[in-house]
Design an enzyme around this catalytic site. Structure first.
Site, PDB file in Angstrom:
ATOM      1  CE1 TYR A 125      -4.723  -3.959   4.817  1.00 40.80           C
ATOM      2  CE2 TYR A 125      -4.682  -4.174   7.192  1.00 40.80           C
ATOM      3  CZ  TYR A 125      -4.123  -3.698   6.015  1.00 40.80           C
ATOM      4  OH  TYR A 125      -2.970  -2.967   6.066  1.00 40.80           O
ATOM      5  CE  LYS A 192      -3.145   6.977  -6.029  1.00 40.14           C
ATOM      6  NZ  LYS A 192      -2.110   8.007  -5.926  1.00 40.14           N
ATOM      7  CG  ASP A 225      -0.603   9.962  -3.595  1.00 48.84           C
ATOM      8  OD1 ASP A 225      -1.812  10.142  -3.364  1.00 48.84           O
ATOM      9  OD2 ASP A 225      -0.128  10.001  -4.743  1.00 48.84           O
ATOM     10  CG  ASP A 249      -2.362  -1.235   8.982  1.00 51.55           C
ATOM     11  OD1 ASP A 249      -1.966  -0.904  10.117  1.00 51.55           O
ATOM     12  OD2 ASP A 249      -2.099  -2.336   8.461  1.00 51.55           O
TER      13      ASP A 249
END
Ligand code: NAD
Length: 359
Positions: A125, A192, A225, A249
């Site tokens: 972002y 991740k 995940d 987000d």
């Protein structure tokens, strides 16, 4: 007059209505607040010709604290969201999003009490992007192809994921400090790093370093995940979750959905010199001017602001009063009624008064 000076930005759409109810509740909480009412968004554009007037920013800088209602994002004017502008202008690097189930709010889950701490400034972002087919994109890709063993197609669009040691350290530190100040027991870093070994790997490494300074708080980490699956299966195992911008987000909206959605979800945007608290919902134009919108999310944002100011007792009293009114289910706005019947529902003002009566 002692007390706090707070910049209040009512916003537009349902903003002024939920802001008025919130101001009344905070004024009745026993904490003395002097409200410095300012404009931003469409109201400021109409009266001052700009979306984010310098005087509004100066007021927040001076007071160090702001409470804002939702604002409509102007369409097709080329403006970025005012909210994003505000976060960047004031370096509000931490986005705080508590998610707590309340009896009386319809949701699939029970007994959820989570806090999401999202990094607000970095990651994908940061706004460093190159559009497909442009000269800049081709130059960036050619250089990347020269430096990397992996090859990128020349017509690719590129968005840069940027994670810094400083940005990671301050957000993780904020999460731990929040945990200590609010009696929380555990912080989980979400990432991740198994795939993005450098960017998310850096975030995880810094999180582990910061955690070592807080031996009284349990620390663990989860791959994003897997985190989503665990939140569905055993959310009670988690407490404070800290993560980079993109995961934050998504996961913060996931958690908002788990606890009953937009009408009840507060948030805060915190920087080193200023903090601005706001409901996560938008300006809901179809409900504007009807005194029927749910003020809960903004009132809970006000309570979050009081926690930030160190007024934890008043904040908890407001949170308990909100929960009690919602649990009783009589003087609540239409969206909190199982029949969603506006003719039987309380108005925004009436729900605010019912909360004040329970303080
Ligand atoms: P929205 O949150 O305004 O509305 C989504 C749905 O939720 C609508 O059905 C709305 O009626 C309902 N809703 C939202 N808040 C409610 C409340 N307090 N009480 C009862 N019902 C409520 O989202 P949207 O329609 O996508 O956006 C409308 C405008 O708000 C857009 O211009 C958008 O850019 C802006 N927006 C601003 C913010 C902000 O200022 N922080 C956040 C999100 C969207």
């Amino acid at each position: 007059m002692s007390g706090y000076r707070v910049t209040l930005i009512p916003g537009d759409g349902i903003g002024p209505e939920v802001a008025a109810a919130t101001k009344d509740v905070l004024d009745a909480s026993g904490v003395t607040i002097q409200w410095d009412v300012r404009e931003a968004g469409m109201t400021a554009l109409d009266s001052q010709g700009e979306l984010l007037p310098a005087a509004t920013l100066d007021s927040i800088r001076e007071n160090g604290i702001g409470l804002k209602g939702p604002m409509t994002t102007p369409v097709g004017t080329g403006f970025r969201s005012v909210n994003v502008g505000l976060r960047h202008a004031l370096s509000l690097y931490a986005n705080l999003r508590p998610g707590k189930t309340m009896a009386g709010v319809q949701s699939t889950f029970q007994d959820i009490d989570l806090v999401i701490v999202r990094e607000n400034m970095e990651d994908l972002y940061a706004g460093v992007e190159f559009d497909t087919g442009t000269d800049e994109a081709r130059q960036v890709i050619a250089e990347l192809n020269r430096l990397s063993s992996k090859q990128i197609a020349l017509d690719a669009a590129i968005s840069i994921k940027m994670i810094t040691p400083e940005g990671s350290r301050r957000i993780v530190k904020y999460a731990f400090d929040y945990a200590v100040a609010n009696g929380r027991k555990k912080v989980t870093a979400v990432h991740k790093a198994n795939i993005m070994k450098f960017s998310d790997g850096l975030f995880l490494r810094i999180a582990q370093e910061v955690a070592a300074d807080y031996p009284e708080i349990e620390f663990n980490d989860r791959i994003v995940d897997n985190m989503c699956m665990q939140l569905m299966q055993k959310p009670q195992d988690y407490d404070v979750l800290v993560m980079p911008n993109l995961y934050g987000d998504i996961v913060s909206d996931l958690v908002a959905g788990m606890v009953g959605g937009l009408g009840v979800a507060p948030s805060g945007n915190i920087g080193l010199d200023a903090a601005v608290f706001e409901p996560i919902h938008g300006s809901a134009p179809s409900h504007a001017g009807k005194n029927e919108a749910n003020p809960t999310a903004m009132i809970l944002s006000g309570a979050l602001m009081l926690r930030h100011l160190g007024e934890r007792e008043a904040a908890e009293r407001i949170e308990r009063a909100v929960a009690a009114v919602i649990r009783a289910g009589e003087r609540v706005t239409y969206d909190l009624r199982p029949d969603r019947d506006p003719s039987k529902a309380a108005s925004t003002t009436e729900m605010g008064q019912a909360i004040i009566a329970r303080l």
